[in-house]
Design a protein around this motif. Sequence first.
Motif, PDB file in Angstrom:
ATOM      1  N   ALA A  57       0.671  -1.307   0.491  1.00  0.00           N
ATOM      2  CA  ALA A  57      -0.157  -0.188  -0.027  1.00  0.00           C
ATOM      3  C   ALA A  57       0.987   1.503  -0.182  1.00  0.00           C
ATOM      4  O   ALA A  57       0.273   2.193  -0.768  1.00  0.00           O
ATOM      5  CB  ALA A  57      -1.261  -0.255   1.400  1.00  0.00           C
ATOM      6  N   ALA A  58       2.195   1.252   0.618  1.00  0.00           N
ATOM      7  CA  ALA A  58       2.941   2.103   0.462  1.00  0.00           C
ATOM      8  C   ALA A  58       3.126   2.344  -1.089  1.00  0.00           C
ATOM      9  O   ALA A  58       3.605   4.437  -0.925  1.00  0.00           O
ATOM     10  CB  ALA A  58       4.052   2.177   2.166  1.00  0.00           C
ATOM     11  N   LEU A  59       3.640   1.510  -1.433  1.00  0.00           N
ATOM     12  CA  LEU A  59       4.130   1.374  -3.015  1.00  0.00           C
ATOM     13  C   LEU A  59       3.300   2.512  -4.107  1.00  0.00           C
ATOM     14  O   LEU A  59       3.270   3.194  -4.364  1.00  0.00           O
ATOM     15  CB  LEU A  59       4.533   0.505  -3.374  1.00  0.00           C
ATOM     16  N   ASP A  60       1.749   1.711  -3.607  1.00  0.00           N
ATOM     17  CA  ASP A  60       0.621   2.333  -4.251  1.00  0.00           C
ATOM     18  C   ASP A  60       0.302   3.800  -3.940  1.00  0.00           C
ATOM     19  O   ASP A  60      -0.008   4.139  -4.902  1.00  0.00           O
ATOM     20  CB  ASP A  60      -0.625   1.308  -3.967  1.00  0.00           C
ATOM     21  N   ALA A  61       0.585   4.292  -2.825  1.00  0.00           N
ATOM     22  CA  ALA A  61       0.071   5.514  -2.275  1.00  0.00           C
ATOM     23  C   ALA A  61       1.531   6.330  -3.005  1.00  0.00           C
ATOM     24  O   ALA A  61       0.766   7.471  -3.443  1.00  0.00           O
ATOM     25  CB  ALA A  61       0.379   5.702  -0.421  1.00  0.00           C
ATOM     26  N   TRP A  62       2.520   6.448  -2.672  1.00  0.00           N
ATOM     27  CA  TRP A  62       3.677   6.406  -3.173  1.00  0.00           C
ATOM     28  C   TRP A  62       3.656   6.893  -4.502  1.00  0.00           C
ATOM     29  O   TRP A  62       3.197   8.126  -5.802  1.00  0.00           O
ATOM     30  CB  TRP A  62       5.147   6.098  -2.721  1.00  0.00           C
ATOM     31  N   ALA A  63       3.292   6.167  -5.600  1.00  0.00           N
ATOM     32  CA  ALA A  63       3.332   6.355  -7.293  1.00  0.00           C
ATOM     33  C   ALA A  63       1.959   6.856  -7.457  1.00  0.00           C
ATOM     34  O   ALA A  63       1.575   7.646  -8.220  1.00  0.00           O
ATOM     35  CB  ALA A  63       2.979   4.526  -7.494  1.00  0.00           C
ATOM     36  N   ALA A  64       0.446   6.640  -7.124  1.00  0.00           N
ATOM     37  CA  ALA A  64      -0.142   7.677  -6.621  1.00  0.00           C
ATOM     38  C   ALA A  64      -0.121   9.324  -7.034  1.00  0.00           C
ATOM     39  O   ALA A  64      -0.516   9.765  -8.139  1.00  0.00           O
ATOM     40  CB  ALA A  64      -1.657   7.276  -6.540  1.00  0.00           C
ATOM     41  N   ALA A  65       0.549   9.095  -5.548  1.00  0.00           N
ATOM     42  CA  ALA A  65       0.973  10.924  -5.156  1.00  0.00           C
ATOM     43  C   ALA A  65       1.800  11.360  -6.442  1.00  0.00           C
ATOM     44  O   ALA A  65       1.461  12.221  -7.215  1.00  0.00           O
ATOM     45  CB  ALA A  65       1.542  10.411  -4.437  1.00  0.00           C
ATOM     46  N   GLY A  82       7.134   1.516  12.054  1.00  0.00           N
ATOM     47  CA  GLY A  82       7.768  -0.033  11.230  1.00  0.00           C
ATOM     48  C   GLY A  82       8.238   0.293   9.881  1.00  0.00           C
ATOM     49  O   GLY A  82       8.746  -0.763   9.794  1.00  0.00           O
ATOM     50  N   ASP A  83       8.097   1.457   9.327  1.00  0.00           N
ATOM     51  CA  ASP A  83       8.564   1.230   8.104  1.00  0.00           C
ATOM     52  C   ASP A  83       8.396   0.893   7.281  1.00  0.00           C
ATOM     53  O   ASP A  83       8.729   0.108   6.462  1.00  0.00           O
ATOM     54  CB  ASP A  83      10.413   1.872   8.385  1.00  0.00           C
ATOM     55  N   PRO A  84       6.719   0.837   7.257  1.00  0.00           N
ATOM     56  CA  PRO A  84       6.616  -0.577   6.502  1.00  0.00           C
ATOM     57  C   PRO A  84       6.686  -0.420   4.665  1.00  0.00           C
ATOM     58  O   PRO A  84       6.175   1.170   3.874  1.00  0.00           O
ATOM     59  CB  PRO A  84       4.718  -1.179   6.074  1.00  0.00           C
ATOM     60  N   GLY A  85       7.781  -0.934   3.246  1.00  0.00           N
ATOM     61  CA  GLY A  85       8.385  -0.133   2.475  1.00  0.00           C
ATOM     62  C   GLY A  85       8.862   0.553   2.564  1.00  0.00           C
ATOM     63  O   GLY A  85       9.118   0.719   1.135  1.00  0.00           O
TER      64      GLY A  85
END
Length: 255
Positions: A57-65, A82-85
């Motif tokens: 989800a972090a990668l996806d949110a970054w790409a969307a942004a 916890g720094d996921p991604g």
Amino acid sequence: MRQLLVINPNTSASVSALLQRHVQAAAGSHVRVRTATARFGAPYIACEASYAVASHAALDAWAAALADGGSAPDAVLVGCFGDPGLMALRESSPVPVTGLAEASFITAARQGRFGIVTGGERWGPMLQRLAQALGHAPMLAGIHTVAPTGAQLAADPAAARALLAQACRDVVRQMGVQAVILGGAGLAGMAGAIQPEVGVPVIDSVVAGAQWALRTPALPSERAQPRCDVAWERVSPELAALGLASRQPDGAAAA
């Protein structure tokens, strides 16, 4: 004006609003902070399964942004203790990437050995593993998790402050640390309130994340543009656009 992209890897709009407010305050008026929220996953990350999904989800949110037409960020902050991604984002991004936990470890270690206080019992081994992976395990004296999750603590700030202050005092007394990290996006702003009750510095993970992301120099990157070194299948269009082009069996580029 510098641009800082904060990624909330959970789906909670209230956590995103909390991150936006506290990161912007810590960054100052000369920095534009933009917070992106996960488009799928858990409202709060509190177990291994939700952590694994949050990395995607972090990668996806970054790409969307990146795809929304706004200014390119100068740094990226993963807004979860916890720094996921983190490693995947760092590999794929041309600008510095850090997370609340990594930044807090670095800040606290300057004081000496440190302890962690956070919400959610399952976070203990997860954070220990992260500290080991990031090279901070020798300075980490221990992790004290309180039973309520960060979301539950954020929902009742007055009760949370009393519980967390006692937990921080217990860590100082039992572990003999020189600093305590109060970890969690949902706990933003609480460190200052309990600091007078604790005899060592109490590190707010959100403040530490904002300050470290903006202080970190932009090291030479292998990437001129954001990119993932994989040909994605059945991911979001924004994330797929950052992957390698699909190839036909004969090696020709797909249409």
